[in-house]
Design a protein around this motif. Structure first.
Motif, PDB file in Angstrom:
ATOM      1  N   MET A  64     -16.269   0.631   3.808  1.00 42.12           N
ATOM      2  CA  MET A  64     -14.948   0.755   3.186  1.00 42.12           C
ATOM      3  C   MET A  64     -14.761   2.170   2.655  1.00 42.12           C
ATOM      4  O   MET A  64     -15.548   2.626   1.826  1.00 42.12           O
ATOM      5  N   PRO A  65     -13.761   2.886   3.197  1.00 41.06           N
ATOM      6  CA  PRO A  65     -13.589   4.280   2.754  1.00 41.06           C
ATOM      7  C   PRO A  65     -13.114   4.380   1.295  1.00 41.06           C
ATOM      8  O   PRO A  65     -12.457   3.478   0.803  1.00 41.06           O
ATOM      9  N   ALA A  66     -13.435   5.495   0.639  1.00 33.94           N
ATOM     10  CA  ALA A  66     -12.944   5.780  -0.715  1.00 33.94           C
ATOM     11  C   ALA A  66     -11.616   6.534  -0.610  1.00 33.94           C
ATOM     12  O   ALA A  66     -11.468   7.415   0.225  1.00 33.94           O
ATOM     13  N   TRP A  67     -10.693   6.160  -1.490  1.00 33.22           N
ATOM     14  CA  TRP A  67      -9.358   6.772  -1.430  1.00 33.22           C
ATOM     15  C   TRP A  67      -9.061   7.601  -2.673  1.00 33.22           C
ATOM     16  O   TRP A  67      -7.926   7.998  -2.919  1.00 33.22           O
ATOM     17  N   GLU A  68     -10.100   7.857  -3.445  1.00 33.87           N
ATOM     18  CA  GLU A  68      -9.938   8.574  -4.710  1.00 33.87           C
ATOM     19  C   GLU A  68      -9.242   9.923  -4.527  1.00 33.87           C
ATOM     20  O   GLU A  68      -8.422  10.317  -5.348  1.00 33.87           O
ATOM     21  N   ASP A  69      -9.593  10.632  -3.459  1.00 32.72           N
ATOM     22  CA  ASP A  69      -9.027  11.964  -3.253  1.00 32.72           C
ATOM     23  C   ASP A  69      -7.768  11.936  -2.397  1.00 32.72           C
ATOM     24  O   ASP A  69      -7.198  12.975  -2.089  1.00 32.72           O
ATOM     25  N   VAL A  70      -7.379  10.746  -1.966  1.00 33.45           N
ATOM     26  CA  VAL A  70      -6.221  10.621  -1.079  1.00 33.45           C
ATOM     27  C   VAL A  70      -5.005  10.163  -1.863  1.00 33.45           C
ATOM     28  O   VAL A  70      -3.905  10.707  -1.723  1.00 33.45           O
ATOM     29  N   TYR A  71      -5.207   9.153  -2.697  1.00 35.11           N
ATOM     30  CA  TYR A  71      -4.095   8.563  -3.445  1.00 35.11           C
ATOM     31  C   TYR A  71      -4.288   8.742  -4.942  1.00 35.11           C
ATOM     32  O   TYR A  71      -5.410   8.728  -5.439  1.00 35.11           O
ATOM     33  N   SER A  72      -3.169   8.850  -5.639  1.00 33.68           N
ATOM     34  CA  SER A  72      -3.189   8.962  -7.101  1.00 33.68           C
ATOM     35  C   SER A  72      -3.650   7.635  -7.704  1.00 33.68           C
ATOM     36  O   SER A  72      -3.680   6.600  -7.024  1.00 33.68           O
ATOM     37  N   ASP A  73      -3.977   7.679  -8.990  1.00 35.19           N
ATOM     38  CA  ASP A  73      -4.355   6.447  -9.695  1.00 35.19           C
ATOM     39  C   ASP A  73      -3.299   5.376  -9.506  1.00 35.19           C
ATOM     40  O   ASP A  73      -3.600   4.222  -9.228  1.00 35.19           O
ATOM     41  N   GLU A  74      -2.042   5.786  -9.680  1.00 37.48           N
ATOM     42  CA  GLU A  74      -0.965   4.799  -9.620  1.00 37.48           C
ATOM     43  C   GLU A  74      -0.842   4.215  -8.217  1.00 37.48           C
ATOM     44  O   GLU A  74      -0.597   3.016  -8.049  1.00 37.48           O
ATOM     45  N   GLU A  75      -1.020   5.040  -7.200  1.00 42.04           N
ATOM     46  CA  GLU A  75      -0.937   4.543  -5.828  1.00 42.04           C
ATOM     47  C   GLU A  75      -2.068   3.554  -5.540  1.00 42.04           C
ATOM     48  O   GLU A  75      -1.861   2.507  -4.920  1.00 42.04           O
ATOM     49  N   ARG A  76      -3.267   3.871  -6.013  1.00 41.00           N
ATOM     50  CA  ARG A  76      -4.399   2.959  -5.790  1.00 41.00           C
ATOM     51  C   ARG A  76      -4.216   1.680  -6.591  1.00 41.00           C
ATOM     52  O   ARG A  76      -4.566   0.596  -6.131  1.00 41.00           O
ATOM     53  N   MET A  77      -3.627   1.814  -7.773  1.00 40.88           N
ATOM     54  CA  MET A  77      -3.335   0.609  -8.551  1.00 40.88           C
ATOM     55  C   MET A  77      -2.262  -0.231  -7.861  1.00 40.88           C
ATOM     56  O   MET A  77      -2.310  -1.456  -7.882  1.00 40.88           O
ATOM     57  N   SER A  78      -1.301   0.440  -7.220  1.00 39.06           N
ATOM     58  CA  SER A  78      -0.208  -0.311  -6.597  1.00 39.06           C
ATOM     59  C   SER A  78      -0.710  -1.119  -5.396  1.00 39.06           C
ATOM     60  O   SER A  78      -0.289  -2.252  -5.189  1.00 39.06           O
ATOM     61  N   VAL A  79      -1.634  -0.553  -4.634  1.00 40.12           N
ATOM     62  CA  VAL A  79      -2.136  -1.315  -3.491  1.00 40.12           C
ATOM     63  C   VAL A  79      -2.996  -2.481  -3.982  1.00 40.12           C
ATOM     64  O   VAL A  79      -2.971  -3.581  -3.405  1.00 40.12           O
ATOM     65  N   ALA A  80      -3.689  -2.278  -5.103  1.00 40.31           N
ATOM     66  CA  ALA A  80      -4.441  -3.392  -5.703  1.00 40.31           C
ATOM     67  C   ALA A  80      -3.470  -4.484  -6.168  1.00 40.31           C
ATOM     68  O   ALA A  80      -3.720  -5.681  -5.953  1.00 40.31           O
ATOM     69  N   ALA A  81      -2.365  -4.070  -6.764  1.00 39.55           N
ATOM     70  CA  ALA A  81      -1.365  -5.049  -7.220  1.00 39.55           C
ATOM     71  C   ALA A  81      -0.811  -5.821  -6.027  1.00 39.55           C
ATOM     72  O   ALA A  81      -0.627  -7.042  -6.092  1.00 39.55           O
ATOM     73  N   TRP A  82      -0.578  -5.119  -4.923  1.00 37.52           N
ATOM     74  CA  TRP A  82      -0.030  -5.784  -3.741  1.00 37.52           C
ATOM     75  C   TRP A  82      -1.041  -6.802  -3.162  1.00 37.52           C
ATOM     76  O   TRP A  82      -0.689  -7.929  -2.838  1.00 37.52           O
ATOM     77  N   VAL A  83      -2.297  -6.394  -3.056  1.00 31.19           N
ATOM     78  CA  VAL A  83      -3.316  -7.310  -2.526  1.00 31.19           C
ATOM     79  C   VAL A  83      -3.397  -8.579  -3.386  1.00 31.19           C
ATOM     80  O   VAL A  83      -3.607  -9.680  -2.870  1.00 31.19           O
ATOM     81  N   MET A  84      -3.196  -8.435  -4.697  1.00 31.97           N
ATOM     82  CA  MET A  84      -3.295  -9.574  -5.601  1.00 31.97           C
ATOM     83  C   MET A  84      -2.004 -10.380  -5.674  1.00 31.97           C
ATOM     84  O   MET A  84      -1.977 -11.453  -6.271  1.00 31.97           O
ATOM     85  N   ASN A  85      -0.935  -9.890  -5.041  1.00 31.75           N
ATOM     86  CA  ASN A  85       0.363 -10.557  -5.161  1.00 31.75           C
ATOM     87  C   ASN A  85       0.410 -11.832  -4.315  1.00 31.75           C
ATOM     88  O   ASN A  85      -0.223 -11.909  -3.260  1.00 31.75           O
ATOM     89  N   LYS A  86       1.187 -12.804  -4.758  1.00 36.45           N
ATOM     90  CA  LYS A  86       1.281 -14.091  -4.056  1.00 36.45           C
ATOM     91  C   LYS A  86       1.868 -13.922  -2.651  1.00 36.45           C
ATOM     92  O   LYS A  86       1.614 -14.739  -1.766  1.00 36.45           O
ATOM     93  N   ASP A  87       2.647 -12.868  -2.415  1.00 34.82           N
ATOM     94  CA  ASP A  87       3.251 -12.657  -1.102  1.00 34.82           C
ATOM     95  C   ASP A  87       2.344 -11.895  -0.141  1.00 34.82           C
ATOM     96  O   ASP A  87       2.687 -11.710   1.020  1.00 34.82           O
ATOM     97  N   PHE A  88       1.198 -11.440  -0.633  1.00 30.40           N
ATOM     98  CA  PHE A  88       0.285 -10.680   0.222  1.00 30.40           C
ATOM     99  C   PHE A  88      -0.299 -11.574   1.317  1.00 30.40           C
ATOM    100  O   PHE A  88      -0.623 -12.727   1.088  1.00 30.40           O
ATOM    101  N   SER A  89      -0.390 -11.013   2.526  1.00 31.96           N
ATOM    102  CA  SER A  89      -1.193 -11.698   3.536  1.00 31.96           C
ATOM    103  C   SER A  89      -1.883 -10.628   4.375  1.00 31.96           C
ATOM    104  O   SER A  89      -1.378  -9.521   4.530  1.00 31.96           O
ATOM    105  N   ASN A  90      -3.049 -10.958   4.895  1.00 28.60           N
ATOM    106  CA  ASN A  90      -3.779 -10.025   5.738  1.00 28.60           C
ATOM    107  C   ASN A  90      -2.971  -9.786   7.005  1.00 28.60           C
ATOM    108  O   ASN A  90      -2.959  -8.815   7.595  1.00 28.60           O
TER     109      ASN A  90
END
Ligand code: HEC
Length: 118
Positions: free
Chosen positions: A92-118
């Motif tokens: 699993m690649p690290a995205w620390e240098d690619v995305y801001s804190d908020e962007e990485r938090m937003s993708v985490a929020a999306w993965v945890m959202n009820k509408d998320f699907s793989n």
């Protein structure tokens, strides 16, 4: 000689000056996943876009089989997803240098959202 009241004032002053320096800067900043953040429509839209652009081709249902595990959000916390996205882990690649804190938090929020699907 420092009088007790001065010593106390110095301690209070040190606390005021040092606290922001310790909280910010280069150190580990614990993300704050409030209910408001996790349900914010703009946050989720940003997270969904990042997911579609950067994550789905490894984790998505159309990904090459075996490339990456199908995500199981019910087993995760937002903090866990954020940590994997930030630091990476084995394949699993690290995205620390690619995305801001908020962007990485937003993708985490999306993965945890009820509408998320793989
Ligand atoms: C290059 C392919 C690839 C990309 C791109 C990728 N991942 Fe991963 N991811 C992996 C692999 C492989 C693992 C499994 C690592 C391990 O545990 O051995 C993984 C693990 C994870 C895990 C932990 C899964 C678990 O059950 O332990 C999460 C969460 C995750 N990825 C989220 C994401 C998100 C969000 C993105 C987009 C920002 C992303 N990944 C992009 C390959 C990828």
């Amino acid at each position: 000689m420092l009088r007790p009241s001065n010593a106390l004032a110095a301690l209070v002053l040190f606390g005021v000056l040092a606290a922001p320096a310790l909280a910010g800067g280069s150190g580990e900043k614990a993300p704050q996943f409030t209910e408001d953040f996790l349900n914010d429509a703009e946050v989720l839209a940003m997270g969904q876009e990042i997911w579609a652009d950067q994550c789905q081709f490894c984790h998505g249902k159309n990904a090459y089989p075996g490339k990456a595990p199908k995500l199981k959000p019910r087993k995760y916390t937002p903090e866990f997803v954020y940590k994997r996205v930030t630091k990476g882990f084995k394949g699993m690649p690290a995205w620390e240098d690619v995305y801001s804190d908020e962007e990485r938090m937003s993708v985490a929020a999306w993965v945890m959202n009820k509408d998320f699907s793989n």
